[in-house]
Scaffold this motif. Structure first.
Motif, short mmCIF file in Angstrom:
data_model
loop_
_atom_site.label_atom_id
_atom_site.label_comp_id
_atom_site.label_asym_id
_atom_site.label_seq_id
_atom_site.Cartn_x
_atom_site.Cartn_y
_atom_site.Cartn_z
N UNK A 84 -15.58 -4.21 11.56
CA UNK A 84 -16.53 -2.24 10.40
C UNK A 84 -17.55 -3.33 9.58
N UNK A 85 -16.93 -4.21 9.08
CA UNK A 85 -17.40 -5.05 7.83
C UNK A 85 -16.54 -5.08 6.79
N UNK A 86 -15.72 -4.35 6.89
CA UNK A 86 -14.98 -4.22 5.71
C UNK A 86 -14.60 -5.51 5.30
N UNK A 87 -13.93 -5.69 3.97
CA UNK A 87 -12.84 -6.91 3.95
C UNK A 87 -11.64 -6.63 4.33
N UNK A 88 -10.26 -7.70 4.32
CA UNK A 88 -9.59 -7.48 4.39
C UNK A 88 -8.61 -6.84 3.55
N UNK A 89 -9.08 -6.90 2.34
CA UNK A 89 -7.96 -6.36 0.98
C UNK A 89 -8.76 -4.67 1.60
N UNK A 90 -9.65 -4.08 1.93
CA UNK A 90 -10.30 -2.62 1.80
C UNK A 90 -9.46 -2.32 3.34
N UNK A 91 -9.75 -3.59 4.74
CA UNK A 91 -8.50 -2.61 5.49
C UNK A 91 -7.32 -2.89 5.33
N UNK A 92 -6.80 -2.98 4.21
CA UNK A 92 -4.97 -2.90 4.26
C UNK A 92 -4.92 -2.05 2.58
N UNK A 93 -6.10 -1.48 1.93
CA UNK A 93 -6.13 -0.50 1.15
C UNK A 93 -5.23 0.20 0.77
N UNK A 94 -5.00 1.18 2.04
CA UNK A 94 -3.88 2.47 2.08
C UNK A 94 -3.14 2.21 2.04
N UNK A 95 -2.53 0.60 2.69
CA UNK A 95 -1.05 1.04 3.16
C UNK A 95 -0.41 0.24 1.11
N UNK A 96 -1.22 -0.32 0.61
CA UNK A 96 -1.25 -0.33 -1.26
C UNK A 96 -0.78 1.04 -1.70
N UNK A 97 -1.62 1.48 -1.51
CA UNK A 97 -1.65 2.95 -1.83
C UNK A 97 -0.33 3.66 -1.10
N UNK A 98 0.13 3.71 -0.23
CA UNK A 98 0.95 4.37 0.07
C UNK A 98 2.40 3.80 -0.47
N UNK A 99 2.45 2.52 -1.09
CA UNK A 99 3.33 1.74 -1.69
C UNK A 99 3.88 2.37 -2.72
N UNK A 100 2.70 3.00 -3.85
CA UNK A 100 3.17 2.83 -4.87
C UNK A 100 2.89 4.59 -4.49
N UNK A 101 2.89 5.25 -4.05
CA UNK A 101 3.26 6.23 -3.44
C UNK A 101 4.57 6.83 -2.75
N UNK A 102 4.94 5.67 -2.44
CA UNK A 102 6.71 5.52 -2.21
C UNK A 102 7.43 5.53 -0.32
N UNK A 103 5.99 5.24 0.16
CA UNK A 103 6.47 4.85 1.66
C UNK A 103 6.76 3.75 1.86
N UNK A 104 8.00 3.75 2.56
CA UNK A 104 9.35 2.62 3.56
C UNK A 104 8.70 2.38 4.31
N UNK A 105 8.57 2.94 5.07
CA UNK A 105 8.34 3.64 6.85
C UNK A 105 6.93 2.90 7.17
N UNK A 106 5.94 2.05 7.90
CA UNK A 106 4.99 2.28 8.11
C UNK A 106 5.39 2.69 9.99
N UNK A 107 4.04 3.52 11.05
CA UNK A 107 4.57 3.65 12.01
C UNK A 107 2.91 3.65 12.29
N UNK A 108 2.39 2.02 13.36
CA UNK A 108 0.87 1.90 13.75
C UNK A 108 1.18 2.13 15.47
N UNK A 109 -0.08 2.69 15.55
CA UNK A 109 -0.50 2.78 17.30
C UNK A 109 -1.88 2.37 17.61
#
Ligand code: HPA
Length: 271
Positions: A84-109
């Motif tokens: 879509x034209x996002x940088x790789x850092x943008x693609x992964x941005x939500x996961x950095x946020x999840x980490x700070x929010x205390x998420x430990x497990x990620x389920x990808x589909x």
């Protein structure tokens, strides 16, 4: 980048009043799990400070917080793709946020094309490993050791513990699945037949345009990852008809119900 991530996390914390340890990413056409989430709170990506906004048909673009059974979850309706034209850092941005929010497990589909000839459209594939054919890596650049190490280990990108739980759950529910290696391809063109022959020789069972960057970043940050693909079509040269995004959505929607039943049960059983 850390300041931006902190700002986003603080905004979400202030809005959502929950602290899930699990986040699930609902891929193309696989959004129906969102209907199972109760006590739901929804925020559009466009309302979240510093969040990218998704642009693909079939991707909704909202973050949910709520419960699957008794388990608190975040759910992303729609992800960000490199094509879509996002940088790789943008693609992964939500996961950095999840980490700070205390998420430990990620389920990808995701929705993807089948390379393994034992698969058929509608097959659910538990991802065992990946091949990064996207031509880049989200962790390129200066490293912030507060998130993870310079040279992250990828021995077990998809948690063996979570995979075993998923397999046991599928067996108990009578859900059929295959296992295989996912190849992440940059897109947005579908692959050529020659590329698919090459990828088959490299050991790929399926090919798609997502999931690999997120997997790398989550492993880097010490999060456990479980990933399931819905094979929506056979890859180029294996199927005789041309690809159609409408067909991809149709098959993903059909298989989505089973995928939801499966992952819903798995998430409720996670420790
Ligand atoms: N290739 C890449 N991505 C895909 C495919 C495919 O055949 N089907 C759904 N997403």
């Amino acid at each position: 980048m850390l300041e931006k991530i902190q700002e986003t996390a603080a905004y979400l914390k202030g809005k959502m009043h929950t602290s899930p340890e699990t986040a699930i990413i609902l891929g193309t056409g696989l959004g129906s799990l969102a209907n199972e989430i109760t006590e739901k709170y929804e925020i559009k990506y466009s309302d979240i400070p510093n969040f990218p906004v998704s642009t693909v048909a079939g991707h909704k673009g909202a973050l949910l917080a709520g419960k699957l059974g008794d388990t608190e979850v975040y759910a992303m309706e729609g992800r960000f793709h490199f094509y879509e034209g996002y940088s790789m850092k943008e693609v992964c941005y939500p996961f950095y946020v999840f980490k700070l929010l205390g998420v430990e497990k990620v389920v990808l589909t995701n929705a993807c094309g089948g390379i393994n000839r034992e698969f058929a459209p509608g097959t659910l594939m538990l991802i065992t490993d990946f091949i990064n054919m996207m031509g880049t890596n989200p962790l390129i650049g200066p490293n912030d050791e507060r998130f993870g190490p310079r040279f992250p280990d990828m021995t077990e990108p998809y948690s063996l513990e979570l995979r075993n739980l998923a397999k046991q759950t599928a067996d108990e529910l009578g859900i059929a699945y295959k296992e295989g290696v996912y190849m992440g391809f940059m897109g947005p063109c579908y692959e050529t037949a020659a590329e698919i022959r090459a990828f088959a020789g490299m050991g790929a069972d399926a090919v798609g345009m997502s999931t690999v960057p997120e997997t790398m970043v989550c492993n880097y940050m010490g999060m456990k990852v479980l990933a399931v693909s819905c094979i929506t079509n056979m890859a180029t040269g294996i199927q005789t008809v041309k690809h159609s995004h409408a067909r991809v959505l149709e098959i993903a929607n059909q298989a989505g119900d089973t995928l939801c039943r499966w992952l819903g049960a798995v998430i409720q059983r996670m420790e």
